[in-house]
Design a protein around this motif. Structure first.
Motif, PDB file in Angstrom:
ATOM      1  N   UNK A 194       0.825  -1.197   0.000  1.00  0.00           N
ATOM      2  CA  UNK A 194       0.000   0.000   0.000  1.00  0.00           C
ATOM      3  C   UNK A 194       0.865   1.255   0.000  1.00  0.00           C
ATOM      4  N   UNK A 195       0.320   2.303  -0.584  1.00  0.00           N
ATOM      5  CA  UNK A 195       0.856   3.656  -0.497  1.00  0.00           C
ATOM      6  C   UNK A 195      -0.352   4.546  -0.219  1.00  0.00           C
ATOM      7  N   UNK A 264       6.429  -0.133   6.659  1.00  0.00           N
ATOM      8  CA  UNK A 264       7.863  -0.240   6.408  1.00  0.00           C
ATOM      9  C   UNK A 264       8.548   1.066   6.027  1.00  0.00           C
ATOM     10  N   UNK A 265       7.775   2.059   5.598  1.00  0.00           N
ATOM     11  CA  UNK A 265       8.423   3.285   5.122  1.00  0.00           C
ATOM     12  C   UNK A 265       7.471   4.458   5.172  1.00  0.00           C
ATOM     13  N   UNK A 266       8.053   5.636   5.096  1.00  0.00           N
ATOM     14  CA  UNK A 266       7.283   6.864   4.897  1.00  0.00           C
ATOM     15  C   UNK A 266       7.848   7.559   3.666  1.00  0.00           C
ATOM     16  N   UNK A 267       7.004   8.281   2.987  1.00  0.00           N
ATOM     17  CA  UNK A 267       7.445   8.949   1.778  1.00  0.00           C
ATOM     18  C   UNK A 267       7.043  10.404   1.755  1.00  0.00           C
ATOM     19  N   UNK A 289       4.014   0.199   2.707  1.00  0.00           N
ATOM     20  CA  UNK A 289       4.628  -1.088   3.028  1.00  0.00           C
ATOM     21  C   UNK A 289       5.824  -1.357   2.125  1.00  0.00           C
ATOM     22  N   UNK A 290       6.037  -0.513   1.119  1.00  0.00           N
ATOM     23  CA  UNK A 290       7.182  -0.665   0.228  1.00  0.00           C
ATOM     24  C   UNK A 290       8.462  -0.257   0.960  1.00  0.00           C
ATOM     25  N   UNK A 295      11.550   5.315  -6.700  1.00  0.00           N
ATOM     26  CA  UNK A 295      10.970   5.363  -8.045  1.00  0.00           C
ATOM     27  C   UNK A 295       9.640   4.609  -8.084  1.00  0.00           C
ATOM     28  N   UNK A 296       9.588   3.430  -7.479  1.00  0.00           N
ATOM     29  CA  UNK A 296       8.333   2.678  -7.413  1.00  0.00           C
ATOM     30  C   UNK A 296       7.292   3.445  -6.603  1.00  0.00           C
ATOM     31  N   UNK A 297       7.738   4.060  -5.527  1.00  0.00           N
ATOM     32  CA  UNK A 297       6.864   4.892  -4.700  1.00  0.00           C
ATOM     33  C   UNK A 297       6.298   6.049  -5.527  1.00  0.00           C
TER      34      UNK A 297
END
Length: 377
Positions: A194-195, A264-267, A289-290, A295-297
């Motif tokens: 998810x994003x 798993x991450x913040x963007x 969760x990426x 780049x994918x984000x």
């Protein structure tokens, strides 16, 4: 001998219960549904248009429909679709889409809501209904949709939609209204990523993430696992630069109470836009969760924003959704499903290199082309 077209609509919708009283039935339910689906594919935007199409194509329709009493009237179409159970119609739609969809690994599935403005009825104190749809951005398919309850909002509708979708291997993107722990959990339980846009009112998490990026930028993110990505676009008199930063392995840097399922991450996305000599800067934050792939984000976010052009624009401009005045009972929700069927089948037909509006026009004129579109089912 008449050749029966290879139409499988009946196979997908035979499970719908007929809401009519037996003594009032003059037309087969599957005939009514088939004509409506085909007519909307060919550009019909209301029940009168559906009847008009049926009358114009009556002889051709008789080659594969029973039509014991000819073409139903527009009033009949209106009454039947106002009574059809939308949950059953939705389930049949989902089964149909699962039979034609080819969801690829890493497919971005954008969850987004859209108001059907024409369904607003002030005389009956009926608010405009909102449909939440799942849009496969690469394959350009509506995977499913649910109506938002009149006394609720998208927060309650999104979980209901997620529960009926198959999302394994996909990346689900949702705007800030979907930033809920239950929603994130439902996504990860399907082995999907998810994003999700971070809400400003989401406890202290937004403030913590904002401070983390501010302190990280001052030290060039030293000691923090991170990746970056940049896009630079010029067009329509606008110059826009987007900087994407993803911070991974950040659980220990945030309040433990903030850790959600597979968090798993913040963007961060910083958009610098130059238009008419004016420069504006917008910063948005996301949870994901990426990991370690800015780049994918970034591509996931761009794909989500594209749902406005890829789906909502088609519904409004080509299928005139906002102009539709169908309002009675279940009819607005069911007609929305008819439009989604049309978008899916017309989009999947690749041999004619035309926009959907011209594909509709061609399907209305050329029965052989219409059969090609329907063969995707």
């Amino acid at each position: 001998m008449k050749l029966k077209p290879k139409i499988t609509i009946a196979d997908h919708f035979l499970g719908i219960e007929d809401p009519r009283i037996d003594r009032t039935k003059r037309h087969n339910l599957i005939d009514i549904m088939t004509i409506a689906i085909i007519a909307v594919i060919c550009g019909a935007d209301g029940w009168v248009a559906v009847e008009t199409y049926g009358c114009a194509k009556c002889e051709w329709l008789k080659t594969f429909l029973e039509l014991p009493n000819g073409i139903p009237s527009h009033d009949t179409f209106a009454r039947v679709f106002a009574q059809i159970n939308p949950q059953q119609f939705q389930e049949c739609f989902l089964c149909w889409m699962k039979s034609i969809q080819k969801i690829t690994e890493g497919e971005v599935v954008a969850i987004d809501g859209k108001t059907l403005r024409g369904s607003y009825d002030s005389s009956n104190e009926q608010s405009a209904i909102v449909m939440v749809s799942a849009w496969a951005t690469t394959n350009k398919l509506v995977l499913g949709q649910v109506k938002v309850d009149e006394k609720s909002n998208e927060i309650t509708a999104i979980p209901e939609l997620l529960k009926v979708l198959e999302l394994s291997g996909c990346i689900v993107t949702i705007d800030a209204i979907g930033c809920q722990k239950e929603i994130v959990k439902l996504i990860t339980e399907q082995d999907a990523d998810y994003v999700i846009t971070l809400k400003k009112n989401q406890g202290n998490l937004y403030d913590e993430v904002e401070k983390l990026f501010q302190s990280g930028r001052s030290t060039d993110f030293q000691g923090i696992e991170h990746s970056t990505y940049k896009t630079d676009e010029i067009g329509h008199g606008r110059h826009e630069i987007r900087h994407y930063v993803m911070l991974s392995q950040i659980q220990s840097l945030l309040n433990p109470d903030s850790v959600w399922s597979n968090f798993n991450s913040v963007g961060m996305v910083e958009s610098v836009r130059l238009l008419d000599g004016k420069t504006t800067v917008e910063t948005r934050y996301f949870i994901s969760s990426l990991e370690d792939n800015a780049e994918q984000f970034g591509n996931s976010i761009r794909s989500h924003w594209g749902v406005e052009n890829s789906l909502h624009w088609l519904l409004d401009v080509a299928l005139r959704e906002d102009d539709c005045r169908i309002r009675k009972d279940n009819a607005p929700q069911n007609f929305a499903i008819l439009r989604h069927i049309a978008v899916n089948l017309l989009t999947q037909e690749k041999r004619v290199k035309r926009g959907i509006k011209n594909k509709q026009f061609l399907a209305a004129m050329d029965n052989n082309y219409l059969l090609r579109v329907l063969a995707l089912a």
